[in-house]
Design a protein around this motif. Structure first.
Motif, PDB file in Angstrom:
ATOM      1  N   ASP A  33       0.142  26.798 -35.779  1.00 18.61           N
ATOM      2  CA  ASP A  33       0.870  28.033 -36.098  1.00 18.61           C
ATOM      3  C   ASP A  33       2.092  27.745 -36.952  1.00 18.61           C
ATOM      4  O   ASP A  33       2.475  28.524 -37.809  1.00 18.61           O
ATOM      5  CB  ASP A  33       1.309  28.756 -34.808  1.00 18.61           C
ATOM      6  CG  ASP A  33       0.120  29.392 -34.104  1.00 18.61           C
ATOM      7  OD1 ASP A  33      -0.963  29.457 -34.725  1.00 18.61           O
ATOM      8  OD2 ASP A  33       0.258  29.790 -32.925  1.00 18.61           O
ATOM      9  N   GLU A  34       2.720  26.600 -36.695  1.00 22.78           N
ATOM     10  CA  GLU A  34       3.920  26.220 -37.454  1.00 22.78           C
ATOM     11  C   GLU A  34       3.611  25.655 -38.828  1.00 22.78           C
ATOM     12  O   GLU A  34       4.499  25.289 -39.580  1.00 22.78           O
ATOM     13  CB  GLU A  34       4.631  25.081 -36.723  1.00 22.78           C
ATOM     14  CG  GLU A  34       5.568  25.510 -35.699  1.00 22.78           C
ATOM     15  CD  GLU A  34       6.080  24.309 -34.923  1.00 22.78           C
ATOM     16  OE1 GLU A  34       5.917  23.144 -35.336  1.00 22.78           O
ATOM     17  OE2 GLU A  34       6.662  24.572 -33.869  1.00 22.78           O
ATOM     18  N   GLY A  35       2.323  25.443 -39.083  1.00 22.45           N
ATOM     19  CA  GLY A  35       1.936  24.935 -40.397  1.00 22.45           C
ATOM     20  C   GLY A  35       1.733  23.426 -40.447  1.00 22.45           C
ATOM     21  O   GLY A  35       1.557  22.871 -41.533  1.00 22.45           O
ATOM     22  N   THR A  36       1.761  22.749 -39.296  1.00 25.98           N
ATOM     23  CA  THR A  36       1.445  21.310 -39.308  1.00 25.98           C
ATOM     24  C   THR A  36      -0.031  21.180 -39.687  1.00 25.98           C
ATOM     25  O   THR A  36      -0.869  21.963 -39.213  1.00 25.98           O
ATOM     26  CB  THR A  36       1.673  20.690 -37.905  1.00 25.98           C
ATOM     27  OG1 THR A  36       2.977  21.023 -37.471  1.00 25.98           O
ATOM     28  CG2 THR A  36       1.500  19.177 -37.928  1.00 25.98           C
ATOM     29  N   SER A  37      -0.344  20.208 -40.535  1.00 23.01           N
ATOM     30  CA  SER A  37      -1.737  20.105 -40.992  1.00 23.01           C
ATOM     31  C   SER A  37      -2.638  19.668 -39.843  1.00 23.01           C
ATOM     32  O   SER A  37      -2.226  18.909 -38.953  1.00 23.01           O
ATOM     33  CB  SER A  37      -1.846  19.104 -42.140  1.00 23.01           C
ATOM     34  OG  SER A  37      -1.726  17.786 -41.638  1.00 23.01           O
ATOM     35  N   ALA A  38      -3.884  20.169 -39.899  1.00 24.28           N
ATOM     36  CA  ALA A  38      -4.858  19.821 -38.853  1.00 24.28           C
ATOM     37  C   ALA A  38      -5.050  18.302 -38.817  1.00 24.28           C
ATOM     38  O   ALA A  38      -5.209  17.706 -37.756  1.00 24.28           O
ATOM     39  CB  ALA A  38      -6.179  20.523 -39.133  1.00 24.28           C
ATOM     40  N   GLU A  39      -5.012  17.681 -39.983  1.00 24.23           N
ATOM     41  CA  GLU A  39      -5.209  16.232 -40.059  1.00 24.23           C
ATOM     42  C   GLU A  39      -4.101  15.488 -39.317  1.00 24.23           C
ATOM     43  O   GLU A  39      -4.341  14.517 -38.592  1.00 24.23           O
ATOM     44  CB  GLU A  39      -5.252  15.802 -41.523  1.00 24.23           C
ATOM     45  CG  GLU A  39      -5.774  14.405 -41.701  1.00 24.23           C
ATOM     46  CD  GLU A  39      -6.047  14.069 -43.159  1.00 24.23           C
ATOM     47  OE1 GLU A  39      -5.659  14.850 -44.058  1.00 24.23           O
ATOM     48  OE2 GLU A  39      -6.640  13.014 -43.401  1.00 24.23           O
ATOM     49  N   ILE A  68     -10.133  23.786 -31.048  1.00 22.50           N
ATOM     50  CA  ILE A  68      -9.192  24.588 -31.843  1.00 22.50           C
ATOM     51  C   ILE A  68      -9.057  23.980 -33.248  1.00 22.50           C
ATOM     52  O   ILE A  68      -8.969  24.683 -34.249  1.00 22.50           O
ATOM     53  CB  ILE A  68      -7.809  24.611 -31.153  1.00 22.50           C
ATOM     54  CG1 ILE A  68      -7.954  25.225 -29.762  1.00 22.50           C
ATOM     55  CG2 ILE A  68      -6.774  25.341 -31.988  1.00 22.50           C
ATOM     56  CD1 ILE A  68      -6.751  24.957 -28.881  1.00 22.50           C
ATOM     57  N   LEU A  69      -9.071  22.659 -33.264  1.00 25.03           N
ATOM     58  CA  LEU A  69      -8.783  21.937 -34.509  1.00 25.03           C
ATOM     59  C   LEU A  69      -9.963  21.900 -35.486  1.00 25.03           C
ATOM     60  O   LEU A  69      -9.770  21.927 -36.709  1.00 25.03           O
ATOM     61  CB  LEU A  69      -8.401  20.502 -34.122  1.00 25.03           C
ATOM     62  CG  LEU A  69      -7.340  19.782 -34.924  1.00 25.03           C
ATOM     63  CD1 LEU A  69      -6.098  20.625 -35.070  1.00 25.03           C
ATOM     64  CD2 LEU A  69      -7.023  18.451 -34.257  1.00 25.03           C
ATOM     65  N   GLU A  70     -11.182  21.845 -34.945  1.00 19.91           N
ATOM     66  CA  GLU A  70     -12.356  21.621 -35.800  1.00 19.91           C
ATOM     67  C   GLU A  70     -12.490  22.624 -36.961  1.00 19.91           C
ATOM     68  O   GLU A  70     -12.691  22.210 -38.104  1.00 19.91           O
ATOM     69  CB  GLU A  70     -13.638  21.560 -34.966  1.00 19.91           C
ATOM     70  CG  GLU A  70     -14.064  20.121 -34.741  1.00 19.91           C
ATOM     71  CD  GLU A  70     -15.094  19.947 -33.627  1.00 19.91           C
ATOM     72  OE1 GLU A  70     -15.520  20.961 -33.031  1.00 19.91           O
ATOM     73  OE2 GLU A  70     -15.446  18.792 -33.372  1.00 19.91           O
ATOM     74  N   PRO A  71     -12.362  23.933 -36.714  1.00 23.86           N
ATOM     75  CA  PRO A  71     -12.490  24.863 -37.851  1.00 23.86           C
ATOM     76  C   PRO A  71     -11.429  24.614 -38.915  1.00 23.86           C
ATOM     77  O   PRO A  71     -11.692  24.742 -40.115  1.00 23.86           O
ATOM     78  CB  PRO A  71     -12.294  26.244 -37.207  1.00 23.86           C
ATOM     79  CG  PRO A  71     -12.398  26.049 -35.740  1.00 23.86           C
ATOM     80  CD  PRO A  71     -12.128  24.628 -35.443  1.00 23.86           C
ATOM     81  N   GLU A  72     -10.219  24.227 -38.473  1.00 21.99           N
ATOM     82  CA  GLU A  72      -9.127  23.961 -39.435  1.00 21.99           C
ATOM     83  C   GLU A  72      -9.419  22.694 -40.236  1.00 21.99           C
ATOM     84  O   GLU A  72      -9.124  22.630 -41.430  1.00 21.99           O
ATOM     85  CB  GLU A  72      -7.790  23.808 -38.685  1.00 21.99           C
ATOM     86  CG  GLU A  72      -7.388  25.019 -37.864  1.00 21.99           C
ATOM     87  CD  GLU A  72      -7.348  26.296 -38.694  1.00 21.99           C
ATOM     88  OE1 GLU A  72      -6.848  26.247 -39.838  1.00 21.99           O
ATOM     89  OE2 GLU A  72      -7.824  27.337 -38.198  1.00 21.99           O
ATOM     90  N   LEU A  73      -9.966  21.689 -39.565  1.00 21.79           N
ATOM     91  CA  LEU A  73     -10.303  20.447 -40.270  1.00 21.79           C
ATOM     92  C   LEU A  73     -11.384  20.729 -41.311  1.00 21.79           C
ATOM     93  O   LEU A  73     -11.335  20.224 -42.431  1.00 21.79           O
ATOM     94  CB  LEU A  73     -10.808  19.382 -39.279  1.00 21.79           C
ATOM     95  CG  LEU A  73      -9.747  18.790 -38.350  1.00 21.79           C
ATOM     96  CD1 LEU A  73     -10.410  18.018 -37.203  1.00 21.79           C
ATOM     97  CD2 LEU A  73      -8.819  17.847 -39.108  1.00 21.79           C
ATOM     98  N   ALA A  74     -12.355  21.550 -40.921  1.00 26.07           N
ATOM     99  CA  ALA A  74     -13.443  21.887 -41.853  1.00 26.07           C
ATOM    100  C   ALA A  74     -12.875  22.637 -43.059  1.00 26.07           C
ATOM    101  O   ALA A  74     -13.214  22.326 -44.212  1.00 26.07           O
ATOM    102  CB  ALA A  74     -14.491  22.732 -41.139  1.00 26.07           C
ATOM    103  N   LYS A  75     -11.978  23.601 -42.786  1.00 30.00           N
ATOM    104  CA  LYS A  75     -11.369  24.379 -43.886  1.00 30.00           C
ATOM    105  C   LYS A  75     -10.614  23.461 -44.842  1.00 30.00           C
ATOM    106  O   LYS A  75     -10.639  23.637 -46.051  1.00 30.00           O
ATOM    107  CB  LYS A  75     -10.357  25.391 -43.307  1.00 30.00           C
ATOM    108  CG  LYS A  75     -10.943  26.781 -43.096  1.00 30.00           C
ATOM    109  CD  LYS A  75      -9.817  27.749 -42.770  1.00 30.00           C
ATOM    110  CE  LYS A  75     -10.023  28.404 -41.427  1.00 30.00           C
ATOM    111  NZ  LYS A  75      -8.836  28.983 -40.839  1.00 30.00           N
ATOM    112  N   ALA A  76      -9.925  22.472 -44.258  1.00 31.17           N
ATOM    113  CA  ALA A  76      -9.108  21.570 -45.081  1.00 31.17           C
ATOM    114  C   ALA A  76      -9.951  20.473 -45.727  1.00 31.17           C
ATOM    115  O   ALA A  76      -9.439  19.649 -46.478  1.00 31.17           O
ATOM    116  CB  ALA A  76      -8.017  20.947 -44.210  1.00 31.17           C
ATOM    117  N   GLY A  77     -11.240  20.456 -45.411  1.00 31.74           N
ATOM    118  CA  GLY A  77     -12.138  19.448 -46.007  1.00 31.74           C
ATOM    119  C   GLY A  77     -11.877  18.041 -45.502  1.00 31.74           C
ATOM    120  O   GLY A  77     -12.164  17.067 -46.203  1.00 31.74           O
TER     121      GLY A  77
END
Ligand code: B1M
Length: 208
Positions: free
Chosen positions: A28-34, A75-84
């Motif tokens: 939410d704060e914008g820290t990258s999923a990676e 929670i993280l997986e969709p964000e990781l996928a979005k970020a490639g």
């Protein structure tokens, strides 16, 4: 600012509520999923693996930590996928034909996920044909076989030969209570490990 050290600590303690809350807050704060993955989840599971190897903690603690990691990963997986973000490597794992034991195999799979690998788990009682078919379909860099029975150990060699005959170039790792380094050397497996934490260490060397 999200405290990724606290996230690692939540994983180590197996506190799934804290792990999920910190993961959500960080995103939410914008820290990258990676960064959440590397500095929170993987950092925590690294400590779990090291402590397990030194017998400072035991299987239940590892399973609890892995469960917390799994909740955060959802929670993280969709964000990781979005970020490639690409996984460290792709690992196909299964218990060989005739063998229904899966506690150790699951532990290895969980620790690999904790280290950033994508794991394709074929489950138990997996015949050579299925290993070959899935290794090709999933295009994996590593294939892992587990067995707990002396009677099903020959299934490892049979599967290894089938993989080689089919031209699968993935590195082959084996383990399970009756399996030894000498056996691995004899059949030509690329890696053997006596426990889940060492399996991760060896797998990492193959994708480095
Ligand atoms: Co079974 N069983 N079991 N069993 N069972 C053993 C293995 C046995 C040693 C018990 C005994 O007689 N003392 C014995 C095997 C004897 C032998 O072949 N030398 C045995 C037997 C005989 C049987 C049946 C034949 C019993 C019967 O029906 N007459 C039957 C077989 C069924 C089948 O598979 N076809 C059977 C059934 C079962 C249950 C279903 C009841 C259950 C399994 C539940 C499950 O897995 N979902 C079970 C259990 C639980 C055990 C014991 C008690 C525990 C195994 C275990 O989970 N250990 C076991 C006796 C014992 O070990 N005390 C026994 C914990 C686990 C974390 O360790 O799997 O070794 P392990 O994994 C470690 C490492 O080996 C390594 O990392 C893991 C974690 O650090 N590792 C890898 C594992 N895979 C790896 C892969 C890698 C790298 C590392 O790279 C890919």
């Amino acid at each position: 600012m999200a405290d990724l050290k606290a996230l690692a600590e939540a994983i180590i303690k197996g506190d799934q509520n804290a792990a999920v809350d910190i993961t959500r807050a960080a995103l939410d704060e914008g820290t990258s999923a990676e960064s959440v993955l590397d500095n929170g989840l993987i950092a925590g599971m690294d400590v779990v693996g090291a402590r397990f190897k030194k017998n400072e903690i035991y299987i239940p603690e590892v399973l609890i930590a892995a469960r917390a990691m799994k909740m955060s990963m959802e929670i993280l997986e969709p964000e990781l996928a979005k970020a490639g973000v690409k996984p460290v490597g792709k690992f196909l794992i299964g218990t060989v034909q005739g063998d229904l034991h899966d506690i150790g195999k699951n532990l290895v799979a969980m620790m690999l996920k904790g280290a950033g690998f994508e794991v394709v788990d074929l489950g138990v009682d997996v015949g050579p044909e299925k290993f070959v078919e899935q290794a090709k379909a999933a295009d994996v860099q590593l294939v892992g076989m587990s067995t707990l029975l002396t009677t099903t150990m020959p299934g490892i060699e049979k599967t290894l030969k089938a993989l080689k005959a089919a031209g699968v170039s993935a590195k082959i790792m084996i383990g399970g209570a009756p399996v030894t380094q000498a056996y691995a050397d004899r059949i030509g497996a690329d890696g053997y490990s006596p426990d889940a934490a060492s399996a991760v260490d060896i797998a990492k060397t193959f994708v480095a």
